[in-house]
Design a protein around this motif. Sequence first.
Motif, short mmCIF file in Angstrom:
data_model
loop_
_atom_site.label_atom_id
_atom_site.label_comp_id
_atom_site.label_asym_id
_atom_site.label_seq_id
_atom_site.Cartn_x
_atom_site.Cartn_y
_atom_site.Cartn_z
N ASN A 1 0.84 -1.21 0.00
CA ASN A 1 0.00 0.00 0.00
C ASN A 1 0.87 1.25 0.00
O ASN A 1 0.66 2.16 0.80
CB ASN A 1 -0.95 -0.01 1.21
N CYS A 2 1.85 1.30 -0.91
CA CYS A 2 2.70 2.48 -1.00
C CYS A 2 1.82 3.71 -1.23
O CYS A 2 0.88 3.67 -2.02
CB CYS A 2 3.71 2.32 -2.13
N PRO B 1 13.89 -1.31 -7.13
CA PRO B 1 13.31 0.00 -6.78
C PRO B 1 13.84 0.49 -5.44
O PRO B 1 13.88 -0.26 -4.47
CB PRO B 1 11.80 -0.28 -6.71
N LEU B 2 14.23 1.75 -5.39
CA LEU B 2 14.63 2.41 -4.14
C LEU B 2 13.58 3.45 -3.76
O LEU B 2 13.08 3.46 -2.64
CB LEU B 2 15.99 3.08 -4.30
N GLN B 3 13.27 4.34 -4.68
CA GLN B 3 12.29 5.44 -4.56
C GLN B 3 12.80 6.64 -3.78
O GLN B 3 12.56 7.76 -4.16
CB GLN B 3 10.94 4.97 -4.00
N LEU C 1 7.18 7.92 4.79
CA LEU C 1 5.99 8.59 4.26
C LEU C 1 5.45 7.86 3.02
O LEU C 1 4.24 7.86 2.77
CB LEU C 1 6.32 10.04 3.89
N MET C 2 6.35 7.26 2.28
CA MET C 2 5.93 6.50 1.09
C MET C 2 5.32 5.14 1.43
O MET C 2 4.78 4.45 0.58
CB MET C 2 7.14 6.27 0.17
N ASN D 1 -7.04 9.26 -5.13
CA ASN D 1 -7.31 8.20 -4.15
C ASN D 1 -6.06 7.57 -3.55
O ASN D 1 -6.08 6.41 -3.11
CB ASN D 1 -8.18 7.09 -4.77
N THR D 2 -4.96 8.32 -3.53
CA THR D 2 -3.75 7.82 -2.88
C THR D 2 -3.51 8.61 -1.59
O THR D 2 -3.86 9.79 -1.48
CB THR D 2 -2.52 7.96 -3.78
N HIS D 3 -2.88 7.96 -0.62
CA HIS D 3 -2.61 8.58 0.68
C HIS D 3 -1.68 9.79 0.54
O HIS D 3 -1.77 10.74 1.33
CB HIS D 3 -1.99 7.55 1.62
#
Length: 431
Positions: free
Chosen positions: A157-158, A271-273, A282-283, A349-351
Motif C-alpha cells: 500500500n505504498c 526499486p529504491l524510490q 511517508l511512502m 485516491n492515494t494517501h
Amino acid sequence: MGAKKTVAFHTLGCKLNFSETSTLSRMLENEGFEKTAFENVADVYVINTCSVTDNADKECRQLVRRIQRKSPESLVVITGCYAQLKPKEIAAIPGVDMVLGAAEKFNLAQHLKELTKGDATKICSCDIEEVNGFHSSFSIHDRTRTFLKVQDGCDYNCSFCTIPMARGKSRSDLIERVVENVKQLAANGVKEIVLTGVNLGDFGKGNEPDPAVTGSPRNREENFYELASALDKLEGIERFRISSIEPNLLTNTIIELVANSNTFMPHFHIPLQSGSNRILGLMRRRYRRELYAERVKLIKTLMPHAAIGVDVIVGFPGETDADFQETFDFLHELDVTYLHVFTYSERDNTHALTLGPVVPVNVRHERNKTLRNLSYMKQQYFNQQFAGQTRTVLFEENEKSGMMEGYTDNYIKVVAPYKAEWVNKVVEWKL
C-alpha cells in the motif's frame, strides 16, 4: 469469405503491459483478425493503458483523437490500468466504443463480437476486489527478448501508487505452468526471457483454482527462489533476466542463485524510490536505505561485474532540499549502474495526497534533471570498467537504421553494423 478484420494495438507503460498486449494480439489472430501497425487504418484499435504517470493518461486521449481523425468509423477499445481506475472518464472521451477493466481484458475477443460502432460506449468493469484470476502472458515475435508475466497485482500500500487499485491483489502462475510456457518459447527460438510482474518477488501468493476440482481454490506455497531454481535447470533458453524486484524480497538466496547461474544474467533492477528514510516512511515502503545498501553490497561482492538499475521518485510531498540531498548522496556513493528517475505526480485516491508540503513542479523537474545527470555519469563509469573486455551480446535488428543492437550479459548496450547471421544470436563481443 469476406476480408479479415484488421486490429491494431498500442501499449502504454510497463513490460507487463507489453506482454499482455502481445497475448491479446495472438488471441485475436486466433479468432481470425489480422494484426496491422497502429499507424495504419484498422477496423479495431486497442489501447492498453498505464496509469503510473499523468502523461500516460494524456497520451491515451491523444491517441484516441488521432484515431478519430484518421479512421472515424473504426472501433476503439481501451483496456489496462487507466481503464480499471477511471472507466467512466475514459468512456466520456469522444470516439471510445468500449472500456475493459482488469477482469475483462482477456475476454476481448468475445466483447468485440457484440460491439457495433455508434452504440453507446460499453463499460465492462468490476470492483477490483473481485479480480482474482491469473492470466499468463508473454510477448513473442515482437522482439528478440520475450517478456513473460509470472505474477500480477500487489498487496503493498505504498502511498503514491495506484497499481493495487488497478490490478488487484497479488497472485501468480504455478511454477509448472511457467516451465511449460518457457519450453514453448524455447521451441519458438526465443533466446532471452525477462520475468515480469507487478511485485515479482511476491511470486507464489494468491489462490489459484485447481483445474481438477471445479470451483475449488488451491492455496500454494511457492516462491520466487523456487521458480528461478526450476528455470535455471531448463535447457533451451540461454538467458533469463529479473525485470524488477523489491529490495526486501530480493533474498540472499536469490542473489546467490544468480551469481552461480549460467542462464540468469548478472543484472538486477531494484526499486529504491528515496534515499531518505524519512521519505521512505511517508511512502510506506517496506524497507530502509540500510537494507538497500546491504543488497547492493552482496550483489557486488558476489558479482562485481553485475549491473544494478534503480527506480527513484523525486518531488514526493514533504521532500525537503535536505531529503533530496540525502537521496543524491546515497545514490552517488552506492555502486549502482543507472537510475530510472520519476517525477512525482499526484494520483487520485492515494494517501500521498494528504501529505505535505507539496513540492513545486519546477523544483521536481530540477531534481529529476540532477539525478538524470548522475545516472548518465554512473552508466559511463560502469561501461568504461569493461572497455577492452569480451562479453556475450544478444543481437536484435534495428530496421530503421540498418544497424543492429543488443545487450551484454550485464546490460551494456552494443550497436554494430547489421549482419543477418547475428540476429537472435548470442555473440562474443569485444567492448
